[in-house]
Design a protein around this motif. Structure first.
Motif, short mmCIF file in Angstrom:
data_model
loop_
_atom_site.label_atom_id
_atom_site.label_comp_id
_atom_site.label_asym_id
_atom_site.label_seq_id
_atom_site.Cartn_x
_atom_site.Cartn_y
_atom_site.Cartn_z
N GLY A 63 7.32 26.84 -22.73
CA GLY A 63 8.21 26.46 -21.64
C GLY A 63 9.53 27.18 -21.71
N ILE A 64 10.18 27.31 -20.55
CA ILE A 64 11.47 27.99 -20.49
C ILE A 64 12.29 27.35 -19.38
N CYS A 65 13.60 27.22 -19.60
CA CYS A 65 14.46 26.72 -18.52
C CYS A 65 15.84 27.37 -18.61
N TYR A 66 16.50 27.40 -17.49
CA TYR A 66 17.86 27.91 -17.35
C TYR A 66 18.82 26.78 -17.66
N ASP A 67 19.71 26.99 -18.61
CA ASP A 67 20.67 25.98 -19.04
C ASP A 67 22.07 26.42 -18.61
N ASP A 68 22.58 25.79 -17.55
CA ASP A 68 23.91 26.14 -17.05
C ASP A 68 24.92 25.02 -17.25
N GLN B 97 30.44 28.70 -18.28
CA GLN B 97 30.95 29.99 -18.74
C GLN B 97 29.94 30.76 -19.57
N ASN B 98 28.96 30.05 -20.11
CA ASN B 98 27.98 30.69 -20.99
C ASN B 98 26.56 30.18 -20.70
N PRO B 99 26.04 30.47 -19.51
CA PRO B 99 24.67 30.03 -19.21
C PRO B 99 23.68 30.74 -20.13
N SER B 100 22.55 30.07 -20.39
CA SER B 100 21.59 30.61 -21.34
C SER B 100 20.18 30.18 -20.98
N LEU B 101 19.23 30.59 -21.80
CA LEU B 101 17.83 30.21 -21.64
C LEU B 101 17.41 29.34 -22.81
N LEU B 102 16.73 28.25 -22.53
CA LEU B 102 16.11 27.43 -23.56
C LEU B 102 14.61 27.66 -23.49
N ILE B 103 14.02 28.05 -24.62
CA ILE B 103 12.60 28.40 -24.66
C ILE B 103 11.94 27.63 -25.79
N SER B 104 10.83 26.98 -25.49
CA SER B 104 10.14 26.22 -26.52
C SER B 104 9.23 27.13 -27.34
N GLN C 205 10.18 23.88 -32.33
CA GLN C 205 11.54 24.38 -32.14
C GLN C 205 11.83 24.69 -30.68
N LEU C 206 13.11 24.58 -30.35
CA LEU C 206 13.66 25.18 -29.15
C LEU C 206 14.49 26.38 -29.60
N LYS C 207 14.42 27.46 -28.83
CA LYS C 207 15.24 28.62 -29.15
C LYS C 207 16.09 28.96 -27.94
N ARG C 208 17.35 29.25 -28.22
CA ARG C 208 18.29 29.59 -27.16
C ARG C 208 18.55 31.09 -27.16
N PHE C 209 18.49 31.69 -25.98
CA PHE C 209 18.75 33.11 -25.80
C PHE C 209 19.77 33.31 -24.68
N LYS D 104 20.49 38.07 -21.33
CA LYS D 104 20.10 39.44 -21.64
C LYS D 104 19.00 39.51 -22.70
N GLY D 105 18.61 38.34 -23.22
CA GLY D 105 17.54 38.32 -24.21
C GLY D 105 18.02 38.35 -25.64
N GLU D 106 19.30 38.02 -25.87
CA GLU D 106 19.85 38.02 -27.22
C GLU D 106 19.66 36.62 -27.84
N PHE D 107 19.15 36.56 -29.06
CA PHE D 107 18.96 35.28 -29.73
C PHE D 107 20.29 34.64 -30.05
N LEU D 108 20.40 33.32 -29.78
CA LEU D 108 21.64 32.60 -30.03
C LEU D 108 21.49 31.50 -31.08
N GLU D 109 20.47 30.66 -30.97
CA GLU D 109 20.32 29.58 -31.94
C GLU D 109 18.92 29.00 -31.87
N THR D 110 18.57 28.25 -32.93
CA THR D 110 17.32 27.50 -33.00
C THR D 110 17.65 26.02 -33.13
N ILE D 111 16.96 25.18 -32.37
CA ILE D 111 17.10 23.73 -32.45
C ILE D 111 15.77 23.18 -32.95
#
Length: 347
Positions: free
Chosen positions: A209-214, A218-225, A231-235, A238-245
């Motif tokens: 799954g993937i969703c747009y997190d706004d 100021q820093n919208p991102s993608l949440l991808i399961s 885990q959830l991973k945030r990118f 532009k496709g840059e890895f940000l964090e893992t939940i």
């Protein structure tokens, strides 16, 4: 995990060929009695009668996903080719159906363009993404991205989900295929590809799954399961890895953002003895789990979420949630005996 592998493992669990310790004693209940599920600020009364239809006239198979359109209607996607899309009002009354050509109908995303609603459907059996009007007219289809050099045949591409950002660009998760995330503009032209199969920060096992997190404007991102990694991973966009939940014990499907919270259907408890378990998980803007309808109350130890388990036999492979404008939740289920969605009324 591929869909075929998951089905095989689920069958093995049902036959007792795989064994896990039982951490909680689940219980069942009568359809006639009121039951409240959830914790803290997010509790719900269960309505098992919502949306029940004549299965001979309006059948479902796997109920994969649900969205609410601009008219307030609840739109359900199923892979039954007699009626792939079923549209209800919020009371559960049938309004219309359409679709006979989507045997692998899986992902459903609402797209709003200049006041008009469209849908993005992913079909893993057709190996395509299809954009339609809200009443089912095809706008365009996208085939496997051969131009990337990542795919040799269409069969390698099995998209499971899309999400749309504010400028009309959309992202596709190839969750049953090679685990890439593909970025397209609103015309369907490929702009970027990232991810891929693996266990590293930038990789996925079942990018389901993937969703747009706004929520942070100021820093919208993608949440991808990364479902098999719990885990959830945030990118970045532009496709840059940000964090893992980390979400221990939870095979999470699509993240759904509603106001400040994230909602997930958890397909199955990782260590459940029962193959057809599952629950709902709700996380606040600080990535803290605050409620788990159908599961143990969320608990943290040394700032780490303790593993979650089903506690009530309410859900069978819940696959997606839809939150309406009255804060009620609708739960679509996969591989649950061709059942219609369950409504959870916020209390």
């Amino acid at each position: 995990m591929s869909r075929r592998k998951f089905l095989k493992q689920s069958s093995c669990l049902a036959m007792g060929l795989l064994t896990y310790p039982m951490y909680s004693s689940a219980f069942s209940f009568s359809k006639t009695e009121d039951i409240i599920v959830g914790h803290n600020s997010h509790k719900y009364k269960v309505n098992l009668n919502w949306g029940q239809l004549n299965s001979l006239k309006t059948p479902v198979n796997d109920c994969h996903e649900m969205v609410q359109d601009s008219k307030g209607r609840i739109v359900l996607l199923t892979n039954h080719i007699k009626n792939n899309v079923i549209i209800y009002d919020k009371s559960g009354t049938l309004l219309e159906t359409w679709g006979t050509e989507y045997p692998g109908a899986h992902g459903l995303t609402l797209v709003k363009e200049n006041g008009t609603d469209f849908l993005l459907i992913t079909d893993y059996e057709r190996h395509q993404i299809i954009k339609t009007t809200i009443d089912g007219k095809v706008v365009f289809t996208l085939d496997f991205p051969s131009e990337t050099g990542k795919y040799s045949t269409k069969e390698e591409f099995k998209p499971t989900e899309t999400t749309v950002v504010e400028n009309g660009d959309f992202y596709v998760a190839d969750g049953y295929g090679k685990q890439h995330i593909l970025h397209y503009n609103h015309k369907g032209e490929l702009l970027n590809i990232f991810g891929g199969q693996g266990t590293g920060n930038r990789q996925f096992l079942n990018a389901h799954g993937i969703c747009y997190d706004d929520r942070d404007k100021q820093n919208p991102s993608l949440l991808i399961s990364a479902r098999e990694l719990n885990q959830l991973k945030r990118f970045s966009l532009k496709g840059e890895f940000l964090e893992t939940i980390n979400v221990p014990g939870a095979l999470i499907c699509r993240p759904v953002i509603h106001k400040k919270d994230i909602y997930f259907a958890v397909l199955r408890s990782k260590n459940s003895l029962r193959s057809n378990s599952g629950f709902i998980l709700i996380m606040n803007e600080n990535n803290e789990v605050i409620s788990c309808p159908g599961a143990t109350a969320p608990s943290y130890k040394n700032d780490n979420l303790e593993e979650l388990y089903q506690t009530i036999r309410l859900f069978q492979h819940p696959h997606d949630v839809c939150i309406d404008d009255d804060e009620n939740m609708y739960v679509a289920q996969w591989n649950s005996g061709q059942t219609y969605p369950i409504k959870l009324m916020r209390v």
